[in-house]
Design an enzyme around this catalytic site. Structure first.
Site, short mmCIF file in Angstrom:
data_model
loop_
_atom_site.label_atom_id
_atom_site.label_comp_id
_atom_site.label_asym_id
_atom_site.label_seq_id
_atom_site.Cartn_x
_atom_site.Cartn_y
_atom_site.Cartn_z
CG HIS A 101 -37.50 -6.99 56.66
ND1 HIS A 101 -36.45 -6.08 56.60
CD2 HIS A 101 -38.51 -6.43 55.95
CE1 HIS A 101 -36.83 -5.03 55.90
NE2 HIS A 101 -38.07 -5.22 55.49
CD GLU A 102 -42.00 -7.88 55.26
OE1 GLU A 102 -42.70 -6.88 55.58
OE2 GLU A 102 -41.15 -7.83 54.35
CG HIS A 160 -41.67 -3.37 58.15
ND1 HIS A 160 -40.99 -2.18 58.12
CD2 HIS A 160 -41.23 -4.08 57.07
CE1 HIS A 160 -40.16 -2.16 57.09
NE2 HIS A 160 -40.28 -3.31 56.44
CD GLU A 171 -38.14 -1.73 53.60
OE1 GLU A 171 -37.64 -2.86 53.84
OE2 GLU A 171 -39.36 -1.53 53.60
#
Length: 294
Positions: free
Chosen positions: A139-140, A143, A212
């Site tokens: 997930h990071e 980003h 997100e």
């Protein structure tokens, strides 16, 4: 990896950056007025803020959270996860940092894909199993790949500087001396800084919710395992209720960066930077069904 460009996110990032540039002009002009200077002072302030922001905002973000860069010898499993998932995401391996905190959370920061950092808390490492940790790391990294963490880092840096001027401007205003404009220069600078702080925070909030969802989809593409991230989100959200309130308040101001927002503290209570966990989990389960059907 079946990675798809998110044009909705790109448009929102472009709009946010455009508005941030306009805020910079207003902000630098106000500080110039506060100092009683002309175009030279404006250029120095504008250029100085831009350089500091570009080269040091990620370092300042890590320091503000007490994140310490760690070696592969200190955290071999975490490093192995970041390296493997970075390769799957076709990204340079970012710096790896750890925060000594009971709050289970994680965030990414940096000015570009080659100068990025992924930070996790010790509470997160203790709470999740390996698949769930991979989901959070992915997930990071999403980003980082989307480059939205750069926009968030820039916006947060500007917001922090403006807030510091609002908070301390009156104390360091020289007893009402504001260049050729007297004390009015100080008042104008503080009022404009307050406006910049509010607007930059609203920009962060508007972009953060969408990014997100995008990062969750990106994590699913990187790992091929949406259910692991869904499980991690539910675990993190549940663990938040067990963390001491003092620990929660200390970290609430970084809500826009975290994978799950802190629900305690003034910012956490009044403004949500994230979509509801239930909706994110629902999206991930839909993705899981789609992948299973293919």
């Amino acid at each position: 990896m079946n990675w798809q460009a998110d044009w909705g996110l790109r448009f929102r990032m472009f709009l946010t950056m455009f508005l941030l540039f306009a805020l910079y002009i207003v902000f630098a002009s106000a500080i110039t007025l506060y100092m009683g200077g002309g175009m030279v002072a404006f250029a120095l302030i504008f250029g100085g803020f831009s350089l500091v922001q570009y080269y040091f905002s990620d370092t300042l973000t890590l320091k503000s959270m007490g994140a310490k860069e760690v070696s592969a010898e200190e955290y071999p499993q975490l490093h192995a996860s970041v390296e493997r998932l970075s390769q799957q995401a076709d990204l340079p391996k970012p710096k790896v940092a750890v925060i000594d905190s009971n709050v289970p959370n994680a965030f990414a920061t940096g000015r570009n894909q080659k100068n990025a950092a992924v930070a996790v808390t010790t509470g997160l490492i203790r709470t999740l199993n390996q698949d769930e940790l991979d989901g959070v790391v992915a997930h990071e990294l999403a980003h980082v790949k989307n480059r939205d963490m750069m926009v968030m880092t820039i916006a947060s840096f500007l917001s922090t500087i403006a807030f510091m001027i609002v908070r301390w401007g009156a104390f360091f205003g020289g007893g009402g001396r504001g260049g050729n404009r007297g004390g009015g220069g100080v008042i104008v600078a503080i009022l404009v800084s307050l406006l910049v702080w509010i607007v930059s925070y609203l920009l962060i909030r508007a972009l953060s919710r969408y990014r997100e969802y995008s990062a969750d989809r990106g994590a699913a593409a990187i790992t091929g395992n949406p259910s692991a991230l869904a499980s991690a989100l539910l675990k993190i959200s549940g663990e938040m209720d067990r963390v001491p309130k003092d620990d929660m308040r200390e970290e609430a101001e970084m809500n826009a960066f975290f994978i799950i927002p802190i629900k305690s503290g003034v910012v956490g209570q009044l403004f949500s930077t994230h979509p509801p966990t239930e909706k994110r989990v629902e999206q991930l389960r839909d993705l899981e069904r789609e992948m299973t059907a293919i």
